[in-house]
Scaffold this motif. Structure first.
Motif, PDB file in Angstrom:
ATOM      1  N   VAL A  24      10.388 -43.282 -39.520  1.00 26.53           N
ATOM      2  CA  VAL A  24       9.009 -43.640 -39.196  1.00 26.53           C
ATOM      3  C   VAL A  24       8.073 -43.313 -40.356  1.00 26.53           C
ATOM      4  O   VAL A  24       7.281 -44.155 -40.791  1.00 26.53           O
ATOM      5  N   PHE A  25       8.199 -42.097 -40.894  1.00 27.07           N
ATOM      6  CA  PHE A  25       7.298 -41.724 -41.996  1.00 27.07           C
ATOM      7  C   PHE A  25       7.550 -42.606 -43.221  1.00 27.07           C
ATOM      8  O   PHE A  25       6.618 -42.958 -43.939  1.00 27.07           O
ATOM      9  N   VAL A  43       7.399 -50.714 -35.347  1.00 25.47           N
ATOM     10  CA  VAL A  43       7.228 -49.303 -35.715  1.00 25.47           C
ATOM     11  C   VAL A  43       6.387 -48.589 -34.664  1.00 25.47           C
ATOM     12  O   VAL A  43       6.719 -47.483 -34.212  1.00 25.47           O
ATOM     13  N   SER A  44       5.303 -49.228 -34.240  1.00 26.86           N
ATOM     14  CA  SER A  44       4.448 -48.619 -33.218  1.00 26.86           C
ATOM     15  C   SER A  44       5.228 -48.340 -31.930  1.00 26.86           C
ATOM     16  O   SER A  44       5.149 -47.252 -31.363  1.00 26.86           O
ATOM     17  N   ILE A 100       7.803 -45.542 -32.279  1.00 29.52           N
ATOM     18  CA  ILE A 100       7.192 -44.211 -32.185  1.00 29.52           C
ATOM     19  C   ILE A 100       6.950 -43.857 -30.716  1.00 29.52           C
ATOM     20  O   ILE A 100       7.358 -42.796 -30.233  1.00 29.52           O
ATOM     21  N   SER A 101       6.281 -44.773 -30.012  1.00 29.09           N
ATOM     22  CA  SER A 101       5.912 -44.483 -28.618  1.00 29.09           C
ATOM     23  C   SER A 101       7.131 -44.203 -27.755  1.00 29.09           C
ATOM     24  O   SER A 101       7.146 -43.271 -26.960  1.00 29.09           O
ATOM     25  N   LEU A 159       9.275 -40.924 -28.950  1.00 33.19           N
ATOM     26  CA  LEU A 159       8.754 -39.605 -28.598  1.00 33.19           C
ATOM     27  C   LEU A 159       9.096 -39.226 -27.159  1.00 33.19           C
ATOM     28  O   LEU A 159       9.353 -38.062 -26.863  1.00 33.19           O
ATOM     29  N   THR A 182       4.434 -33.818 -28.820  1.00 32.01           N
ATOM     30  CA  THR A 182       4.657 -35.242 -29.082  1.00 32.01           C
ATOM     31  C   THR A 182       3.328 -35.991 -29.138  1.00 32.01           C
ATOM     32  O   THR A 182       3.198 -36.964 -29.875  1.00 32.01           O
ATOM     33  N   PHE A 202       2.237 -38.476 -31.991  1.00 26.38           N
ATOM     34  CA  PHE A 202       1.895 -39.840 -31.592  1.00 26.38           C
ATOM     35  C   PHE A 202       0.577 -40.262 -32.232  1.00 26.38           C
ATOM     36  O   PHE A 202       0.478 -41.309 -32.878  1.00 26.38           O
ATOM     37  N   GLN A 221       0.518 -43.154 -35.172  1.00 26.46           N
ATOM     38  CA  GLN A 221      -0.063 -44.448 -34.799  1.00 26.46           C
ATOM     39  C   GLN A 221      -1.340 -44.714 -35.587  1.00 26.46           C
ATOM     40  O   GLN A 221      -1.585 -45.835 -36.044  1.00 26.46           O
ATOM     41  N   LEU A 251      -0.375 -45.647 -39.116  1.00 25.42           N
ATOM     42  CA  LEU A 251       0.266 -46.963 -39.173  1.00 25.42           C
ATOM     43  C   LEU A 251      -0.772 -48.074 -39.181  1.00 25.42           C
ATOM     44  O   LEU A 251      -0.787 -48.934 -40.060  1.00 25.42           O
ATOM     45  N   PHE A 252      -1.678 -48.046 -38.183  1.00 26.35           N
ATOM     46  CA  PHE A 252      -2.624 -49.160 -38.069  1.00 26.35           C
ATOM     47  C   PHE A 252      -3.730 -49.066 -39.120  1.00 26.35           C
ATOM     48  O   PHE A 252      -4.241 -50.080 -39.587  1.00 26.35           O
ATOM     49  N   TRP A 276       8.840 -34.083 -44.375  1.00 26.08           N
ATOM     50  CA  TRP A 276       8.985 -34.671 -43.041  1.00 26.08           C
ATOM     51  C   TRP A 276      10.412 -34.682 -42.505  1.00 26.08           C
ATOM     52  O   TRP A 276      10.702 -35.311 -41.512  1.00 26.08           O
TER      53      TRP A 276
END
Lengths: 606, 354
Positions: free
Chosen positions: A380-381, A405-406, A409-410, A413, B95, B99, B103, B106-107, B134
């Motif tokens: 992810v990173f 990717v979003s 992550i969701s 987790l 988490t 999160f 997120q 990312l965006f 990381w």
């Protein structure tokens, strides 16, 4: 410059103009019959398309099933007379019967996990991409490859037929745990439908093994000159690990399926012991119902990564191409996929924390399961860093890659909740699980698949998909996916069990009627938009905007050095030689440097 | 009729979307692909940031709507449940941070680094320091979660206290049956081949075993508040699962393989009515493992009460052995069939816990 290599390639092609240049000695200029071109075809590109289109058809069926059972969940009081017209006794009075509900849920899971996201996703892209990206004329064995599709087709026919038998298809959940799936007395779906399910899965496993062995041997043996393993695009690494996972774990499911067939039809007691069903005392003793769960999840968990890894690989590639920037941490990406691949084999029992599993044994599965979060976090990173200081083009493929990717992550987790056995005691088999795996494995993998389809459609059909429809498709699906699955976490935290047709008689779970209606409505809208995508797909095959250059995305990998419409054998001249890794984007002030270009004298090192 | 109407509307919407899509493709060709690409790119980049903002707001709103309907809004009804709730909150916090961080990055990056002709990308293929960070930071947090999780896991799955009350619960399609060991606190031996619901032996108890003579059978589970209970869990036909949402616990019921689960109820049913403000509140047992067409209706009830109430309830019940015997006295026939199969008696160690 890259254009020189291409011109050279064309010149070679002209010299060789007809036949003989093909490694197979196969002349692709002569007229092929319909049968050999479209049906019993050994060209990897056509086989990939066969997998894709079969997958699309299955996806429509599987998706439609979810719409049907969402009707029941969202509007438990309502009647829909058209359902009775369509399904007769299964929806008597316009209401979905309990047997029908469970059959729909079971088939939805089976179809989407195996037929769409395994065959339709990795089958499609492994076939289309492997020879094109490693610079091979075709798969190591074109014939086995063809058999792989036709076994899949056979599995599809058997599974499809099971939808029409009188007692209905399998209805014990896609995990088909015995004794429920072993005893016809216990459920309508455990009668003939279950035999069909098992036979279909056996054929499916054969298909996967034939395909997987072929993918592994092709990637290992047929790479073009200069393409060392460390220069492979990440798609290839992902598909390679996927194939290894499949080859090592699918046979275990086959053994489970065969033993279950024996228990069902030959009177053996592998999974049955001390059972009284509907007042009938069965003679079976000494079997273990839990044994099946071990056999099932020994495949079932790697299966999750079989689905997810190709999506990860494609997303890595597409993110890099459209950020105009190298993928960040290539070796770490390969290493994390390798780690995921190894760990995938060592975590299966985290599905079984509440079966009475020895708690000491369970502790190891907790540790190994949560270890997977480390390579996942690295990925992810690295994806996020790939975007950082890039120059992002939001092509439809890129949109879906970012969406992936979003979602990853969701959904990833929430895996940290479920992999921790202490929390799993509470959350196991609730809607929390439904939300978790739909986001991380279902929708995310679908996003990887969509990204792949949008990105490689020009290579497959020499045309583009319509962009406007693609944008509508992406945004509605992306927003819709979160609207559907995000609230489900709350139902899960209320302990609401999955696989209930109706909660109205429960004090503890009857407060989510509004939520369920909302989810059902969104699900229908999202399903309609998928049909828009399917329409766009088939329309664009014939009428889409034509691709006018070999390399429409400005990508480095080898598939974009083939002609706009590659024939059987892929390259008209010699197979190109590779001189560098696949991710030289934005290096030394140049937008991209194809893999076929030799390293320049003054080129900077990385 | 309305069905056709909806179909017609859907069809029209489809055609409309298609026409717009087609037209925009022609327009982009006329305008120049370059120009329409840039326009689309700006729109999509903007939508990325809109999605992030609305998405986070939506998540907040969703929480407002549903938080009070979840179990987080009420205390766990068992000691194990309290540990699980703590673990849950901790995991949500850890988490949740990750999160938000990932997120937003990312965006935000997608928006910030949208295509621009002026931008030159930063060639950044790898950085060992960053990658090490990381890898190690998540590993540390996970170690914490695993460590605490396993600490609780062994407490929850460990041995029940010596004085725990024993209750047997057996699942079959589609209801639950309870059995209490009676005064001797020993459950009588069972043999599934003796199962005979029409003659009062739905559980297959072996009446030859004297320990079974004071066993009490019931359809509801009664527990004493503050007193540990050990459930002995069985299934007769297929796999079921004893789901105890308010206690935050569950355990599969597997045919042929008895399982156990122990906990201490903290509140009586009456107390929970007050805590939740719900006069209808009742502890429910849900089947959490798909078990056939009636799975969703496989409901059991637990009544947690004070010792006095429990004793009164127990005193009102007659041992099943006596009930069966009384019914059988006029016709001695059923006794033969029992004798015939008693040779097959398998001793069940778990049924005689203690």
């Amino acid at each position: 410059m890259s254009s020189e290599t291409i011109t050279l390639g064309q010149a070679v092609a002209e010299v060789h103009s007809h036949g003989s240049h093909d490694a197979h000695g196969h002349d692709h200029h002569h007229e092929e019959s319909f049968l050999s071109k479209y049906i019993f075809c050994t060209d990897h590109k056509m086989i990939g398309k066969q997998f894709l289109i079969t997958g699309i058809i299955w996806a429509i069926i599987g998706g439609l099933f979810s719409v049907l059972f969402r009707l029941q969940l969202g509007y438990p009081e309502a009647t829909f007379p058209f359902l009775e017209d369509l399904f007769g006794k299964w929806a008597a009075g316009g209401r979905i019967s309990n047997e029908f509900y469970y059959a729909l849920v079971t088939m939805h899971g089976t179809i989407l996990v195996f037929f769409v996201l395994t065959a339709g996703l990795s089958g499609t892209f492994a076939n289309i991409l492997i020879p094109l990206q490693i610079g091979a004329r075709d798969m190591a064995s074109g014939f086995l490859n063809m058999l792989s599709y036709w076994f899949f087709f056979g599995a599809s026919v058997v599974m499809f037929a099971s939808l029409f038998i009188q007692t209905g298809p399998a209805s014990g959940g896609w995990t088909v745990y015995p004794p429920l799936s072993a005893l016809g007395q216990a459920s309508e779906g455990s009668k003939l439908g279950m035999d069909f399910w098992l036979i279909s899965m056996a054929l499916f496993i054969v298909s996967s093994l034939l395909g997987g062995l072929n993918y592994i041997s092709t990637i290992l043996n047929l790479r073009t000159k200069g393409l060392s393993m460390t220069r492979l695009p990440l798609t290839m690494w992902a598909i390679f690990f996927t194939a290894v996972l499949g080859v090592l774990s699918f046979p275990v499911l086959l053994s489970g399926a065969v033993l279950l067939l024996f228990d069902r039809n030959l009177g053996t007691s592998f999974f049955l012991s001390e059972i009284v069903v509907k007042g009938e005392i069965l003679p079976n003793e000494g079997g273990s119902a839990i044994l099946f769960q071990h056999l099932f999840w020994f495949l079932g968990h790697p299966e999750v990564y079989i689905i997810l890894l190709p999506a990860m690989g494609m997303v890595s590639e597409i993110l890099s191409v459209n950020s105009r920037k190298p993928i960040f941490g290539y070796l770490a990406m390969v290493g994390s996929m390798f780690a995921i691949c190894i760990l995938a084999f060592l975590v299966w029992a985290h599905h079984m924390f509440v079966t009475g599993l020895n708690p000491f044994l369970g502790a190891f599965f907790v540790l190994l399961t949560l270890l997977i979060a480390v390579p996942s976090a690295i990925k992810v990173f690295n994806w996020i860093t790939t975007l950082w200081k890039g120059n992002v083009r939001f092509t439809p493929g890129m949109l879906f890659a970012i969406g992936f990717v979003s979602l990853f992550i969701s959904g990833g987790l929430t895996g940290i909740f479920l992999g921790n056995s202490t929390l799993d005691i509470h959350l196991h088999d609730t809607y929390f699980v439904v939300a978790h795996f739909h986001i991380v494995m279902g929708v995310a993998s679908f996003f990887g698949m969509f990204a792949g389809v949008y990105h490689w459609f020009p290579k497959m059909y020499s045309r583009f998909l319509n962009n406007t429809m693609a944008y509508i498709h992406f945004w509605v699906t992306f927003v819709g996916a979160y609207l559907i699955f995000w609230p489900m976490h709350y139902a899960g935290l209320a302990g609401m069990p999955r696989r209930y047709t109706d909660w109205s008689n429960w004090q503890s779970f009857n407060m989510f009627a509004d939520m369920n209606r909302f989810i059902s409505t969104v699900a229908m809208i999202v399903f309609a938009v998928q049909l828009l995508f399917v329409f766009n797909f088939f329309y664009s095959i014939f009428k889409g905007r034509k691709v006018t250059s070999k390399n429409p995305w400005g990508a480095n990998t080898l598939e974009w050095t083939t002609p706009i419409t590659p024939g059987h054998g892929n390259w008209p001249g010699d197979v190109p030689e590779v001189h560098r890794w696949a991710y030289d984007y934005g290096k030394d002030g140049r937008e991209f440097i194809p893999q076929t270009e030799p390293i320049g004298a003054n080129e900077s090192k990385h | 009729m309305s069905g056709y109407f909806i179909l017609a509307i859907l069809g029209l919407a489809f055609i409309l979307t298609f026409q717009i899509a087609k037209a925009s493709e022609y327009v982009s060709v006329l305008k120049g692909e370059e120009k329409s690409f840039k326009q689309n790119n700006r729109i999509n980049a903007f939508l990325m940031i809109v999605f992030l903002v609305l998405g986070l707001a939506g998540a907040w709103w969703c929480n407002e709507l549903f938080y009070n309907k979840t179990l987080l809004a009420q205390p766990a009804a068992s000691d194990h449940g309290e540990k699980i709730d703590f673990m849950l909150i901790l995991t949500i916090a850890v988490t949740g941070l990750v999160f938000l961080l990932t997120q937003i990055l990312l965006f935000w990056f997608a928006y910030k680094y949208q295509f621009s002709e002026r931008r030159t990308v930063y060639y950044f293929p790898h950085n060992n320091k960053l990658e090490l960070i990381w890898t190690v930071v998540p590993a540390i947090f996970l170690t914490l979660l695993v460590g605490l999780g396993l600490f609780y896991w062994f407490k929850i799955t460990g041995d029940a206290p010596k004085d725990a009350q024993i209750v047997e619960i057996t699942g079959k399609q589609f209801n639950w049956m309870m059995r209490y060991p009676g005064k001797d606190n020993i459950l009588g031996r069972k043999n599934y081949r003796l199962t005979d619901a029409s003659n009062g032996n739905a559980l297959g108890v072996d009446w030859e075993d004297g320990a079974s003579h004071d066993d009490i059978e019931a359809t509801e589970m009664h527990l004493v508040v503050g007193k540990s209970v050990q459930l002995v869990i069985n299934a007769q036909d297929v796999i079921h699962d004893v789901g105890l949402v308010h206690f935050r616990l569950k355990m599969d019921a597997v045919p042929g393989i008895p399982t156990t689960l122990w906990f201490t109820p903290l509140y009586t049913t009456a107390q929970m009515k007050e805590i939740t403000g719900n006069k209808e509140f009742v502890y429910e047992i849900s089947c959490d493992q798909i078990c056939g067409s009636g799975h969703y209706s496989m409901r059991g009830v637990i009544i947690v009460e004070t010792q006095e109430e429990y004793d009164a309830w127990l005193a009102s019940k007659k041992p099943q052995y006596l009930t069966v015997k009384e019914a059988a006295t006029p016709t001695p026939a059923p006794a033969d069939s029992t004798a015939a199969v008693s040779v097959l008696n398998a001793s069940k160690p778990l049924a005689q816990l203690k």
